[in-house]
Design a protein around this motif. Structure first.
Motif, PDB file in Angstrom:
ATOM      1  N   UNK A   1       0.948  -1.177   0.144  1.00  0.00           N
ATOM      2  CA  UNK A   1       0.037  -0.129   0.029  1.00  0.00           C
ATOM      3  C   UNK A   1       1.038   1.188   0.209  1.00  0.00           C
ATOM      4  N   UNK A   2       2.171   1.237   0.408  1.00  0.00           N
ATOM      5  CA  UNK A   2       3.055   2.279   0.313  1.00  0.00           C
ATOM      6  C   UNK A   2       3.823   2.393  -0.983  1.00  0.00           C
ATOM      7  N   UNK A   3       3.601   1.263  -2.050  1.00  0.00           N
ATOM      8  CA  UNK A   3       4.460   1.460  -3.101  1.00  0.00           C
ATOM      9  C   UNK A   3       3.428   1.872  -4.020  1.00  0.00           C
ATOM     10  N   UNK A   4       3.530   3.273  -4.651  1.00  0.00           N
ATOM     11  CA  UNK A   4       2.568   4.154  -5.348  1.00  0.00           C
ATOM     12  C   UNK A   4       3.139   4.749  -6.400  1.00  0.00           C
ATOM     13  N   UNK A   5       2.320   5.026  -7.441  1.00  0.00           N
ATOM     14  CA  UNK A   5       2.753   5.772  -8.657  1.00  0.00           C
ATOM     15  C   UNK A   5       1.737   6.778  -8.948  1.00  0.00           C
ATOM     16  N   UNK A   6       2.346   7.993  -9.486  1.00  0.00           N
ATOM     17  CA  UNK A   6       1.380   9.176  -9.854  1.00  0.00           C
ATOM     18  C   UNK A   6       0.634   8.802 -10.798  1.00  0.00           C
ATOM     19  N   UNK A   7      -0.605   9.431 -10.749  1.00  0.00           N
ATOM     20  CA  UNK A   7      -1.719   9.221 -11.832  1.00  0.00           C
ATOM     21  C   UNK A   7      -2.349  10.754 -12.242  1.00  0.00           C
ATOM     22  N   UNK A   8      -2.963  10.907 -13.519  1.00  0.00           N
ATOM     23  CA  UNK A   8      -3.689  11.982 -13.739  1.00  0.00           C
ATOM     24  C   UNK A   8      -5.028  11.902 -13.122  1.00  0.00           C
ATOM     25  N   UNK A   9      -6.044  12.943 -12.910  1.00  0.00           N
ATOM     26  CA  UNK A   9      -7.312  12.858 -12.462  1.00  0.00           C
ATOM     27  C   UNK A   9      -7.904  11.971 -13.064  1.00  0.00           C
ATOM     28  N   UNK A  10      -8.672  10.865 -12.450  1.00  0.00           N
ATOM     29  CA  UNK A  10      -9.123   9.692 -12.902  1.00  0.00           C
ATOM     30  C   UNK A  10     -10.645   9.948 -13.331  1.00  0.00           C
ATOM     31  N   UNK A  11     -11.039  11.182 -13.383  1.00  0.00           N
ATOM     32  CA  UNK A  11     -12.154  11.527 -14.139  1.00  0.00           C
ATOM     33  C   UNK A  11     -12.056  12.050 -15.343  1.00  0.00           C
ATOM     34  N   UNK A  12     -11.182  13.257 -15.456  1.00  0.00           N
ATOM     35  CA  UNK A  12     -10.990  14.063 -16.439  1.00  0.00           C
ATOM     36  C   UNK A  12      -9.708  13.787 -17.320  1.00  0.00           C
ATOM     37  N   UNK A  13      -8.805  13.359 -16.603  1.00  0.00           N
ATOM     38  CA  UNK A  13      -7.301  13.159 -17.092  1.00  0.00           C
ATOM     39  C   UNK A  13      -6.480  14.268 -16.876  1.00  0.00           C
ATOM     40  N   UNK A  14      -6.731  15.335 -16.262  1.00  0.00           N
ATOM     41  CA  UNK A  14      -6.045  16.526 -15.945  1.00  0.00           C
ATOM     42  C   UNK A  14      -4.803  16.140 -15.004  1.00  0.00           C
ATOM     43  N   UNK A  15      -3.615  16.875 -15.475  1.00  0.00           N
ATOM     44  CA  UNK A  15      -2.356  16.599 -14.656  1.00  0.00           C
ATOM     45  C   UNK A  15      -2.467  16.942 -13.363  1.00  0.00           C
ATOM     46  N   UNK A  16      -2.003  16.037 -12.475  1.00  0.00           N
ATOM     47  CA  UNK A  16      -1.841  16.945 -11.053  1.00  0.00           C
ATOM     48  C   UNK A  16      -1.267  18.238 -10.733  1.00  0.00           C
ATOM     49  N   UNK A  17      -0.339  18.358 -11.767  1.00  0.00           N
ATOM     50  CA  UNK A  17       0.285  19.615 -11.556  1.00  0.00           C
ATOM     51  C   UNK A  17      -0.629  21.007 -11.805  1.00  0.00           C
ATOM     52  N   UNK A  18      -1.788  20.630 -12.162  1.00  0.00           N
ATOM     53  CA  UNK A  18      -2.760  21.698 -12.042  1.00  0.00           C
ATOM     54  C   UNK A  18      -3.720  21.702 -11.094  1.00  0.00           C
ATOM     55  N   UNK A  19      -3.668  20.602 -10.114  1.00  0.00           N
ATOM     56  CA  UNK A  19      -4.522  20.505  -9.137  1.00  0.00           C
ATOM     57  C   UNK A  19      -3.667  21.337  -7.631  1.00  0.00           C
ATOM     58  N   UNK A  20      -4.565  21.411  -6.897  1.00  0.00           N
ATOM     59  CA  UNK A  20      -3.994  22.084  -5.576  1.00  0.00           C
ATOM     60  C   UNK A  20      -4.196  20.994  -4.293  1.00  0.00           C
ATOM     61  N   UNK A  21      -3.444  21.057  -3.390  1.00  0.00           N
ATOM     62  CA  UNK A  21      -3.480  20.110  -2.408  1.00  0.00           C
ATOM     63  C   UNK A  21      -4.780  20.482  -1.504  1.00  0.00           C
ATOM     64  N   UNK A  22      -5.529  19.278  -1.315  1.00  0.00           N
ATOM     65  CA  UNK A  22      -6.576  19.378  -0.474  1.00  0.00           C
ATOM     66  C   UNK A  22      -6.521  18.613   0.777  1.00  0.00           C
ATOM     67  N   UNK A  23      -5.965  17.812   1.070  1.00  0.00           N
ATOM     68  CA  UNK A  23      -5.572  17.061   2.499  1.00  0.00           C
ATOM     69  C   UNK A  23      -4.107  16.830   2.305  1.00  0.00           C
TER      70      UNK A  23
ATOM     71  N   UNK B   1      -6.465  10.920  -4.766  1.00  0.00           N
ATOM     72  CA  UNK B   1      -5.114  10.613  -4.384  1.00  0.00           C
ATOM     73  C   UNK B   1      -4.303  10.475  -5.642  1.00  0.00           C
ATOM     74  N   UNK B   2      -3.389  11.457  -5.698  1.00  0.00           N
ATOM     75  CA  UNK B   2      -2.398  11.505  -6.749  1.00  0.00           C
ATOM     76  C   UNK B   2      -1.474  10.585  -7.083  1.00  0.00           C
ATOM     77  N   UNK B   3      -1.015   9.972  -6.020  1.00  0.00           N
ATOM     78  CA  UNK B   3       0.165   8.695  -5.988  1.00  0.00           C
ATOM     79  C   UNK B   3      -0.526   7.555  -5.414  1.00  0.00           C
ATOM     80  N   UNK B   4      -1.676   6.741  -5.857  1.00  0.00           N
ATOM     81  CA  UNK B   4      -2.273   5.767  -5.031  1.00  0.00           C
ATOM     82  C   UNK B   4      -1.544   4.498  -5.255  1.00  0.00           C
ATOM     83  N   UNK B   5      -1.933   3.418  -4.355  1.00  0.00           N
ATOM     84  CA  UNK B   5      -1.545   1.934  -4.463  1.00  0.00           C
ATOM     85  C   UNK B   5      -1.947   1.428  -5.785  1.00  0.00           C
ATOM     86  N   UNK B   6      -1.218   0.445  -6.329  1.00  0.00           N
ATOM     87  CA  UNK B   6      -1.611  -0.265  -7.211  1.00  0.00           C
ATOM     88  C   UNK B   6      -3.164  -0.969  -7.065  1.00  0.00           C
TER      89      UNK B   6
END
Length: 308
Positions: free
Chosen positions: A3-25, A63-68
């Motif tokens: 669960x701690x081995x994670x990889x970055x992903x884009x927004x899973x609804x619209x595909x936008x890059x997390x670079x365009x997102x802001x920290x929520x939690x 979660x921008x870097x979720x588990x597999x």
């Protein structure tokens, strides 16, 4: 730990890059607090979570870097189960909220993704469906199901290829889309499995609801299980972007026991323990109380002229 081995992903609804997102939690993970109930349904809140960001395009918090997906499947497979009463209460609420939509459907075959003990499958049979099926990763949840439901439930994670294209009139996914790594993939798969005119119904948390905004970090929706949190806008975007028509999104009321509402309350442990003992002593723990706690039902239809 996987669960701690994670990889970055884009927004899973619209595909936008997390670079365009802001920290929520900010991330808050304490491995020592994880146990067999950490990935169980309707557990007592632990207030652990991965870092979550808010998409500026579709309003999803994720979660921008979720588990597999494999790691998630394994922990849900091993999760314990102790929420039969609450599952029954939830199924009754879901049956009430979808009943109006059933007038537009043929009551032939229905599938529930994340069926737990299959209690909602019983509701679907009572509502008139000829054939029902469910998919559930938790061995413990399936073991808790009564014998007559066992033939309805397949153990594992949802895989589109396990079912025939255009073979269902209704597919339901309640309190499950938050838990998967790729909700858009499931939404597209459902579209291919529905018959023309069939419906997809989901229930998700709404992080923008008043109750969740008031509780903030103490809301039960802030949890290590949740890979994304929807708002009315983002769940509608998920349906719209994947071809559903006549999309409807609205809040609804859940009816649970005072015992369960107390378990979820964001109280210090000493006060919560006192409250639980008090309502048990007074004999009121089992009283059912209706409340809107920020849950949202979303409904969309496969176009009647669309083939898989």
């Amino acid at each position: 730990m996987q669960l701690l081995e994670r990889a970055q992903r884009n927004c899973p609804v619209c595909g936008s890059s997390p670079d365009r997102a802001k920290i929520f939690f900010d991330e808050h993970i304490d491995s020592s607090k994880l146990n067999e109930f950490s990935f169980a349904s309707r557990k007592e809140p632990e207030y652990l979570c991965y870092q979550m960001v808010q998409c500026s395009s579709c309003d999803l918090v994720y979660v921008d870097r979720p588990p597999s997906q494999q790691a998630l499947a394994e922990v849900y497979h091993a999760a314990d189960y102790d929420s039969s009463e609450e599952a029954d209460d939830a199924a009754s609420a879901y049956a009430r909220v979808i009943r109006p939509a059933l007038r537009q459907l043929k009551l032939g075959r229905a599938l529930e993704i994340g069926t737990g003990t299959g209690v909602f499958l019983d509701k679907l049979k009572q509502l008139g469906f000829e054939t029902v099926a469910g998919i559930e990763p938790s061995t413990a949840a399936i073991a808790a199901a009564p014998a007559h439901r066992h033939d309805w439930i397949r153990e594992g994670i949802f895989v589109e290829g396990d079912y025939e294209p255009e073979s269902f009139d209704l597919i339901c996914c309640f309190m499950t889309l938050e838990h998967v790594r790729e909700p858009a993939e499931i939404t597209r798969s459902v579209m291919r499995l529905l018959r023309p005119g069939g419906a997809f119904v989901t229930v998700t948390h709404d992080y923008r609801s008043i109750v969740n905004r008031l509780m903030g970090r103490r809301s039960p929706i802030i949890d290590i299980e949740h890979m994304q949190l929807f708002s009315a806008r983002s769940i509608a975007a998920l349906f719209d972007r994947n071809g559903y028509t006549n999309v409807q999104v609205k809040p609804f009321v859940n009816r649970y026991s005072l015992r369960y509402w107390t378990r979820l309350a964001p109280l210090p442990s000493g006060i919560k323990s006192f409250a639980q003992q008090t309502i048990a002593t007074l004999g009121i723990a089992g009283i059912k109380i209706p409340m809107n706690v920020g849950n949202t039902v979303a409904l969309g239809f496969k176009p009647s002229n669309q083939r898989a």
